[in-house]
Design an enzyme around this catalytic site. Structure first.
Site, mmCIF file in Angstrom:
data_model
loop_
_atom_site.group_PDB
_atom_site.id
_atom_site.type_symbol
_atom_site.label_atom_id
_atom_site.label_comp_id
_atom_site.label_asym_id
_atom_site.label_seq_id
_atom_site.Cartn_x
_atom_site.Cartn_y
_atom_site.Cartn_z
ATOM 1 N N ASN A 103 38.918 45.998 37.638
ATOM 2 C CA ASN A 103 38.389 47.218 37.016
ATOM 3 C C ASN A 103 36.904 47.284 37.345
ATOM 4 O OD1 ASN A 103 36.928 48.502 34.537
ATOM 5 N ND2 ASN A 103 39.022 49.197 34.306
ATOM 6 N N CYS A 134 31.828 55.586 32.178
ATOM 7 C CA CYS A 134 30.498 54.981 32.060
ATOM 8 C C CYS A 134 29.424 56.060 32.110
ATOM 9 C CB CYS A 134 30.235 54.034 33.225
ATOM 10 S SG CYS A 134 31.549 52.894 33.504
ATOM 11 N N LYS A 169 40.957 55.421 36.100
ATOM 12 C CA LYS A 169 41.198 55.359 34.653
ATOM 13 C C LYS A 169 40.459 56.495 33.971
ATOM 14 C CE LYS A 169 41.347 52.182 30.846
ATOM 15 N NZ LYS A 169 41.237 50.771 30.508
ATOM 16 N N GLY A 247 47.190 52.904 25.692
ATOM 17 C CA GLY A 247 46.615 53.415 24.447
ATOM 18 C C GLY A 247 47.544 53.141 23.282
ATOM 19 N N GLY A 269 46.806 46.519 25.545
ATOM 20 C CA GLY A 269 45.422 46.102 25.323
ATOM 21 C C GLY A 269 45.221 45.472 23.961
HETATM 22 C C1 FMN Z 1 37.349 44.930 23.619
HETATM 23 C C2 FMN Z 1 37.724 45.962 24.629
HETATM 24 C C3 FMN Z 1 37.099 45.958 25.887
HETATM 25 C C4 FMN Z 1 37.425 46.914 26.848
HETATM 26 N N1 FMN Z 1 36.831 46.880 28.073
HETATM 27 C C5 FMN Z 1 37.186 47.777 29.034
HETATM 28 C C6 FMN Z 1 36.616 47.712 30.334
HETATM 29 O O1 FMN Z 1 35.813 46.834 30.656
HETATM 30 N N2 FMN Z 1 37.005 48.662 31.243
HETATM 31 C C7 FMN Z 1 37.918 49.644 30.942
HETATM 32 O O2 FMN Z 1 38.225 50.479 31.795
HETATM 33 N N3 FMN Z 1 38.499 49.701 29.715
HETATM 34 C C8 FMN Z 1 38.144 48.803 28.765
HETATM 35 N N4 FMN Z 1 38.727 48.855 27.519
HETATM 36 C C9 FMN Z 1 39.731 49.898 27.235
HETATM 37 C C10 FMN Z 1 41.164 49.342 27.346
HETATM 38 O O3 FMN Z 1 41.431 48.837 28.626
HETATM 39 C C11 FMN Z 1 42.196 50.434 26.963
HETATM 40 O O4 FMN Z 1 42.056 51.520 27.842
HETATM 41 C C12 FMN Z 1 42.025 50.930 25.546
HETATM 42 O O5 FMN Z 1 41.674 49.873 24.675
HETATM 43 C C13 FMN Z 1 43.282 51.615 25.001
HETATM 44 O O6 FMN Z 1 44.383 50.741 25.024
HETATM 45 P P1 FMN Z 1 44.845 49.844 23.752
HETATM 46 O O7 FMN Z 1 44.913 50.762 22.574
HETATM 47 O O8 FMN Z 1 46.167 49.270 24.144
HETATM 48 O O9 FMN Z 1 43.797 48.793 23.581
HETATM 49 C C14 FMN Z 1 38.407 47.907 26.537
HETATM 50 C C15 FMN Z 1 39.012 47.906 25.283
HETATM 51 C C16 FMN Z 1 38.708 46.956 24.340
HETATM 52 C C17 FMN Z 1 39.405 46.986 23.003
#
Ligand code: FMN
Length: 307
Positions: A103, A134, A169, A247, A269
């Protein structure tokens, strides 16, 4: 039963997964941290922490706040930087069966191009996932991914810098998710992943200060699942590249809903913070569901809710 999926049919290298369950970026480190907990090689793919040109320290504490049905995070892309990743992590991944997707993130369009170029041809890196949520420092801090022109520009430069499959993404923090999806597909995206976190905040009523420490955070977990599912459903109607649903996916049932909405694969996630086995539980549950329903091939149910 056939669980294999192809996430980059339009790319020479392709991105074939043994099954559709992946880990979500930022919630599974570099994969190595989980090796002792379960057989991570059985996953469809691993997506590593967001990686930038320079190493980053991340945002002030507190960075994680629990909410009803989810959490707010403002990690601030703390990461080791692309050069260290190439030197220390990629050689480990190159010996793995499970594909690892890096990523990538940046402050400027040039950052994205440089990171993508450095990762091109690195053994152990199967594809790039471009995080366009970002802040763009050259445009006053607006996220690249909320406007079709800046989002498409990022993907255009990344595609020119790499021969690897490129997953884009998408951010849900826009009123134009379908237009954005179309714009990045026109710019060459091989696949889409949606969604990233939703912007949100809490307030500490003792100190009167916004939380997390950065002033706001990204909401993830079960609370965002209906939003993510709807976005996948709508985007799947508009584009023809594979979609990765993400999500709030916590159970196999959640994952199957995303597949029926049109996702070819899913990412797990936040659920992994409560149950590190969640990705394998989801995978086993999908397999049991298909067996019970006598469905031999997962493709039979991809997008079935739209037919
Ligand atoms: C602690 C944390 C760190 C994350 N870091 C990134 C990241 O570095 N890059 C990214 O594209 N998404 C990042 N995300 C987003 C997740 O990859 C995901 O898109 C989002 O949490 C929704 O999925 P979930 O509800 O299953 O967690 C992060 C999410 C969390 C909770």
């Amino acid at each position: 039963m056939d669980l294999t999926v192809q996430l980059a049919p339009g790319n020479k290298k392709g991105l074939k997964l043994a099954n559709p369950v992946m880990t979500a970026s930022g919630t599974f480190g570099y994969g190595t941290e989980y090796e002792h907990l379960f057989d991570i090689q059985s996953l469809g793919a691993i997506v590593c922490k967001g990686t930038t040109l320079e190493p980053r320290e991340g945002n002030p504490q507190p960075r994680i706040i629990e909410t009803v049905g989810g959490m707010l995070n403002s990690i601030g892309l703390q990461n080791i930087g692309v050069d260290t990743l190439i030197k220390e992590k990629a050689p480990v991944w190159s010996k793995w069966k499970v594909p690892v997707i890096v990523n990538i993130a940046g402050r400027t369009i040039g950052d994205y191009a440089l990171v993508a170029k450095k990762l091109d041809g690195v053994a152990g890196v199967a594809a790039l996932e471009v995080n366009i949520s970002c802040p763009n420092v050259e445009a006053g801090g607006a996220e690249f991914g909320i406007r079709t022109d800046s989002a498409a520009k990022v993907i255009d430069v990344v595609k020119n810098a790499t021969s690897l499959p490129v997953i884009v993404k998408l951010t849900p923090n826009t009123g134009e998710i379908v237009e954005l999806a179309r714009a990045v597909v026109s710019a060459g995206a091989d696949a889409l992943c949606l969604i990233n976190t939703l912007k949100g905040m809490a307030i500490d009523i003792k100190s009167h200060r916004p939380l997390p420490g950065n002033g706001y955070g990204g909401l993830s977990g079960p609370a965002i699942k209906p939003v993510a599912l709807y976005m996948v459903y709508e985007v799947a109607k508009a584009v023809s590249v594979p979609i990765i649903g993400c999500g709030g996916i916590t159970t196999a049932n959640d994952a199957i809903e995303f597949v029926m909405a049109g996702a070819t694969a899913v990412q797990v996630g936040t659920a992994g913070f409560m149950n590190p086995h969640a990705p394998v539980d989801v995978m086993d549950g999908i397999s049991s569901y298909l067996q019970k329903e006598n469905i031999q091939d997962i493709h039979k149910i991809i997008g079935i809710a739209r037919r």
